[in-house]
Design an enzyme around this catalytic site. Structure first.
Site, mmCIF file in Angstrom:
data_model
loop_
_atom_site.group_PDB
_atom_site.id
_atom_site.type_symbol
_atom_site.label_atom_id
_atom_site.label_comp_id
_atom_site.label_asym_id
_atom_site.label_seq_id
_atom_site.Cartn_x
_atom_site.Cartn_y
_atom_site.Cartn_z
ATOM 1 N N GLU A 1 9.001 -22.147 7.069
ATOM 2 C CA GLU A 1 9.312 -21.241 8.171
ATOM 3 C C GLU A 1 10.499 -21.731 9.011
ATOM 4 O O GLU A 1 11.066 -20.957 9.788
ATOM 5 C CB GLU A 1 8.096 -21.039 9.065
ATOM 6 C CG GLU A 1 7.687 -22.245 9.887
ATOM 7 C CD GLU A 1 6.558 -21.900 10.842
ATOM 8 O OE1 GLU A 1 6.644 -22.359 11.999
ATOM 9 O OE2 GLU A 1 5.611 -21.201 10.459
ATOM 10 N N GLU B 1 0.808 -1.215 0.000
ATOM 11 C CA GLU B 1 0.000 0.000 0.000
ATOM 12 C C GLU B 1 0.845 1.271 0.000
ATOM 13 O O GLU B 1 0.339 2.364 -0.278
ATOM 14 C CB GLU B 1 -0.922 0.014 1.227
ATOM 15 C CG GLU B 1 -1.971 -1.080 1.236
ATOM 16 C CD GLU B 1 -3.038 -0.892 0.172
ATOM 17 O OE1 GLU B 1 -3.160 0.229 -0.352
ATOM 18 O OE2 GLU B 1 -3.746 -1.872 -0.146
#
Length: 291
Positions: free
Chosen positions: A109, A78
């Protein structure tokens, strides 16, 4: 680890009415946002330190796995349309790569070696800011990325929802969001994820303000990439300068759509003078207007 703890309060959750379940989950969401408040001093310090590095031309790097990684991407993407943050100064390092945005990549992970390779491959250096997120605070991928980035001189910011964890220890600026036990045990996309999103909203917005990309509460570095945003640019100019619609459109045309340059033009500068003044002010419109 609080985020993994099963609370006795919710043991019979599946027997409750739907309205009671929703009310309880909503309370949890509100508590998650409230958990950000004690971290405000740490967030402010991290943003101020990050602004210093980025003002020298550094890059902003988000690191994470699973939910935390996706939340980081959501925040970072954004920044370009909202604040015109350069795409080439924004990096996302996700355990399992871009595919992990849409599906779970088992075992990714835990791959600390991959994280170190990716940090080195990105050429991380002293002007860069590396922000790692993990609810548990111990995700090997994120911990390894932060440690390697710190060793290379980058500014490191670690966000976790459990105290005393490796991500906080590995970071120059640790940010603890103590959201406690989840209503559905271990479902950190709930309270922990909400707190992380709220924290990133605050952090990145403050960062952009400190970098001069906000003036008088307006997104003056916004990219006018569609009709709605072109109209918003014109509206900003009218509000900030008192000019009419025709003058706003003419100034934006001279400024190639750049609101900050258009404001300086409306204040009597030529386009060349406006660009020079804004560059000399480091992109800060208020300083350019006062200069």
């Amino acid at each position: 680890m609080k985020t993994e703890t099963a609370s006795p309060r919710y043991r019979a959750l599946d027997t409750w009415s739907s309205e009671d379940i929703l009310e309880t989950m909503l309370e949890g969401q509100m508590a998650a946002v409230a958990a950000v408040a004690p971290a405000l001093p740490a967030i402010a310090a991290a943003a101020d330190a990050a602004a210093e590095r980025l003002a020298r031309g550094g890059r902003l790097i988000y690191v994470g796995a699973g939910t935390s990684g996706r939340i980081g991407v959501q925040d970072g993407v954004e920044l370009t349309p909202t604040f015109n943050w350069p795409k080439d100064r924004l990096i996302f390092l996700l355990a399992g790569g871009d595919l992990s945005l849409m599906e779970s990549i088992e075992g990714a992970e835990d791959d600390s070696e991959a994280a170190e390779r990716e940090i080195v491959a990105a050429g991380i250096g002293k002007d860069d800011v590396v922000l790692g997120l993990a609810a548990s605070g111990g995700t090997p991928y994120t911990v390894a990325a932060l440690r390697r980035a710190r060793a290379l001189g980058a500014l490191t910011i670690g966000v976790a929802n459990n105290a005393g964890t490796a991500i906080l220890e590995a970071s120059a600026h640790p940010v603890l969001l103590d959201t406690g036990a989840e209503i559905i045990a271990g479902s950190t996309r709930m309270k922990a994820g909400t707190a992380q999103k709220a924290m990133l909203n605050l952090f990145s917005s403050l960062l952009m303000i400190r970098l001069g990309r906000v003036y008088e509460g307006q997104m003056v570095d916004m990219q006018a990439s569609n009709k709605k945003l072109v109209l918003r640019s014109e509206r900003m100019l009218r509000q900030l300068t008192g000019c009419g619609s025709d003058a706003a459109r003419a100034a934006l045309e001279k400024a190639d759509g750049n609101v900050k340059l258009a404001i300086l033009i409306l204040r009597g500068r030529s386009p060349e003078e406006a660009r020079t003044a804004l560059a000399a002010a480091g992109g800060h419109l208020r300083k350019a207007l006062e200069g």
